[in-house]
Design a protein around this motif. Sequence first.
Motif, PDB file in Angstrom:
ATOM      1  N   VAL A   1      10.774 -13.188  -4.354  1.00  0.00           N
ATOM      2  CA  VAL A   1      11.799 -12.135  -4.403  1.00  0.00           C
ATOM      3  C   VAL A   1      12.082 -11.572  -3.009  1.00  0.00           C
TER       4      VAL A   1
ATOM      5  N   THR B   1       0.820  -1.210   0.000  1.00  0.00           N
ATOM      6  CA  THR B   1       0.000   0.000   0.000  1.00  0.00           C
ATOM      7  C   THR B   1       0.851   1.256   0.000  1.00  0.00           C
ATOM      8  N   GLY B   2       2.146   1.113   0.341  1.00  0.00           N
ATOM      9  CA  GLY B   2       3.005   2.286   0.401  1.00  0.00           C
ATOM     10  C   GLY B   2       2.760   3.147   1.613  1.00  0.00           C
TER      11      GLY B   2
ATOM     12  N   LYS C   1       4.770 -10.797 -12.553  1.00  0.00           N
ATOM     13  CA  LYS C   1       4.618 -11.526 -11.286  1.00  0.00           C
ATOM     14  C   LYS C   1       3.616 -10.803 -10.386  1.00  0.00           C
ATOM     15  N   THR C   2       2.694 -11.564  -9.822  1.00  0.00           N
ATOM     16  CA  THR C   2       1.695 -10.992  -8.918  1.00  0.00           C
ATOM     17  C   THR C   2       2.382 -10.562  -7.622  1.00  0.00           C
ATOM     18  N   PRO C   3       1.711  -9.699  -6.827  1.00  0.00           N
ATOM     19  CA  PRO C   3       2.309  -9.305  -5.548  1.00  0.00           C
ATOM     20  C   PRO C   3       2.662 -10.503  -4.666  1.00  0.00           C
TER      21      PRO C   3
ATOM     22  N   ASP D   1      15.416  -2.671  -1.472  1.00  0.00           N
ATOM     23  CA  ASP D   1      15.366  -1.885  -2.702  1.00  0.00           C
ATOM     24  C   ASP D   1      14.147  -2.312  -3.509  1.00  0.00           C
TER      25      ASP D   1
ATOM     26  N   ARG E   1      13.036  -1.552  -6.222  1.00  0.00           N
ATOM     27  CA  ARG E   1      13.128  -1.706  -7.675  1.00  0.00           C
ATOM     28  C   ARG E   1      13.151  -3.185  -8.078  1.00  0.00           C
ATOM     29  N   TYR E   2      13.633  -4.057  -7.178  1.00  0.00           N
ATOM     30  CA  TYR E   2      13.563  -5.497  -7.459  1.00  0.00           C
ATOM     31  C   TYR E   2      12.112  -5.928  -7.652  1.00  0.00           C
ATOM     32  N   ALA E   3      11.246  -5.419  -6.766  1.00  0.00           N
ATOM     33  CA  ALA E   3       9.829  -5.773  -6.853  1.00  0.00           C
ATOM     34  C   ALA E   3       9.204  -5.192  -8.111  1.00  0.00           C
ATOM     35  N   GLU E   4       9.632  -3.983  -8.483  1.00  0.00           N
ATOM     36  CA  GLU E   4       9.064  -3.341  -9.677  1.00  0.00           C
ATOM     37  C   GLU E   4       9.464  -4.121 -10.935  1.00  0.00           C
ATOM     38  N   ILE E   5      10.726  -4.547 -10.955  1.00  0.00           N
ATOM     39  CA  ILE E   5      11.187  -5.336 -12.097  1.00  0.00           C
ATOM     40  C   ILE E   5      10.384  -6.629 -12.208  1.00  0.00           C
ATOM     41  N   ALA E   6      10.193  -7.295 -11.062  1.00  0.00           N
ATOM     42  CA  ALA E   6       9.465  -8.562 -11.077  1.00  0.00           C
ATOM     43  C   ALA E   6       8.026  -8.355 -11.535  1.00  0.00           C
ATOM     44  N   ALA E   7       7.407  -7.254 -11.096  1.00  0.00           N
ATOM     45  CA  ALA E   7       6.040  -6.973 -11.538  1.00  0.00           C
ATOM     46  C   ALA E   7       6.022  -6.746 -13.041  1.00  0.00           C
TER      47      ALA E   7
END
Lengths: 560, 216
Positions: free
Chosen positions: A470, A382-383, A461-463, A449, A451-457
């Motif tokens: 990851v 959710t940030g 890749k789902t959350p 970081d 950005r790893y999650a952003e790349i995977a998305a």
Amino acid sequence: MLRLAPYLTIALLIGPVAAGILGVVLPAFGYLPTLGGTEFTLAHFAALIEMPGLAVSVLLSLAAGLVTTFIALLIVVLFVAGWAGTPLFRVLHSLISPLLSVPHAAAAFGLAFLIAPSGWLVRLTSPWLTGLSAPPDLLVINDPLGLAMMAGLVVKEIPFLLLVTLAALPQTDADRLSHVATSFGYGRTAGWMIAVLPRLYRQIRLPVYAVIAYASSVVDVALILGPTTPPPLAVQLVKWMNDADLAMRFLASAGALLQLGVTIAAIAIWRLAEIGFAGLGRRLAVGGYRRVGDRPVRAGAAAAMGLAAAVVLFGLLVLALWSVAGPWRFPDALPRGLTLDGWMRHLDGLARPLTITVWTGFAATVIALVLTLACLENEARTGKSGGDRALAVLYLPLLVPQIAFLFGLQVLLLRLGIDGGMAALVFAHLIFVLPYVFLSLADPWRAFDNRYAEIAAGFGKTPAAVFWRVRLPMLVAASLTAAAVGFAVSVGQYLPTLLIGAGRLPTVTTEAVALAAGGDRRVIGAYAIVQAALPFVGFWIALAVPAILYRNRRALRPAL
Amino acid sequence: MSGRARPDERSLRLEAVTIALKDRVLVDLSLTVEPGTVTTVMGPSGSGKSTLLAYIAGFLPPAFAAAGTVALDGTELTALPPHRRRVGLLFQDALLFPHLSVLGNLMFALPQAVRGRERRARAEAALAEINLAGYGGADPATLSGGQRARVALMRVLVSEPCALLLDEPFSKLDADLRGQMRELVFAAARERHLPVLLVTHDATDAKAAGGPVVLL
């Protein structure tokens, strides 16, 4: 589901504290129908004030809270101010950090075994230095002023305060600020105190208050090292709570509220002192007082730090020695022989407390870790993070004296018919394990970081897939370390085990403290060593698992 | 390749995209990136370049307020969750997953439609394409900077994105490597007819990209 995790966590932190306090407020004012209390009255407070020695008990608790916190914080602050970044700092830091996991009771026993009239220090110096052939007739431990108890608290508070100070330091821009101050001609210590400390202190205020709350209401250390006639307030309360005469519970409840008041008063006095020191500091800063010659201060801080580490380390050593000691007459420096007889004799007795300790710690830690991961993952998705208010909630069970709400909680669980079982015990431990697991894991998790999650998305890749494949694998080491912290906290719990376990669920800790009165050093040594070893095993696993799992992954391999 | 759009619709279109932090408007632009071309967005640090990419990819922090349409392949992106937007990201760091092998990184990125043995074969073919055949089992941490950058590029390509978003992808490479990587990235995008949005503060990046330049 994930969205509910923060609410569940908050409920787990606030619920028991609030319910527990309510559970002593009502009987304190006379309302406890099961024991015939149906009318509200102030009679129990009147009776409390009449109790002999009460004023001394209260003063001991206040002093323990304020004096130990002040000494420990002073040593830590002067040490960090004078030595951060030096080789000596690294050496002492690596010596002190592991001591954080030594349970309070084990450290207290170690200190007792060192400084008692027949303790190791006297033995090592007798008779050649002291001329003694029999233990001196001195009241060194259990002294009426509580000095031994306070010493035991200080050596355990130092590693904790050092850890929180070093964790907060990177957020204070300490290096640059103190360089600026030094370039104005300030001495190293003075520059640091004026430029860095005000910022730093704001970050560590809650942990400092938690130390005050803990020390002003401690039970296990007080039972081992503290005065007995009268004891500090919390110890007196445990006696009343366990009194066969159930009517004493009214008195104990009134006392629990008094303990809450004592701790609040200690924190309030500290707060006033904070304001005073801040004003003094500003005047010194504006006055340009430079105090260049800080060598004695630096040397003193390093010596105090080294002494604190040595006390705990040598305490553990002498505990281990006693647990395998054959005949060991005064004033021999070492036992005449080593034997495992003591261990063999007590192995049977150890088995059940050990099993209960491990399972309780394991269950409470797993639940705390799952909740923490759920909260942090929800935050990542959710940030939004809870902010300062969430931090205060995390500290709530650490700021309210245990004895002020656990007794009420015990009465409540009794009414619900779920006291004295493993589930209740795990629940009680969870209240204290959860904040520590959360606080340990939150920083590394938030520093991930993203950005790893952003790349995977971007790869579709789902959350959920990002979490499992990851984020979690990359944070295995941090998660296991947080779990090891949680397990260590659980192992060290004395009061929750005693009260919520209702005496039916002995752990290594409650057994060790119960042995204190007996004075059989071989048994105490064995129990205290087991108690101290358990957290170490936890931390060892937390290092070994990622080291094996990622033996071929340099970036994730912990430095062993 | 996805059959959901006609070739002329495979562009990346931003219409009246505005991003604001508190009351300060950072970004306000409309543009179309045609397939196989690179559009460069330039601006000093703090001008909201990376924020624009975060908005397109679906990771705008809640503190920002944003409006406007982003269409890719004829699909409106802003209503989709990040993992259904199919935009590939390249950053200045390679960001290879440190817990996976080099091959594992590539296989992780492959679309789910690729199954069974085909996954491994595709990943190995991709490694061979960047002259790293035989490095599949390696720990990403042991690769050189240039090797890592190539694996990162290949990883995003095998994921079959519909657009590429590049966030200063060359800024941490040394001069020789920078030229090579630029060529490699832009050639790959042309070959696959991908619309590419590049944000940078380096004018030579923009020149090498050869497409339109937008200043923020």
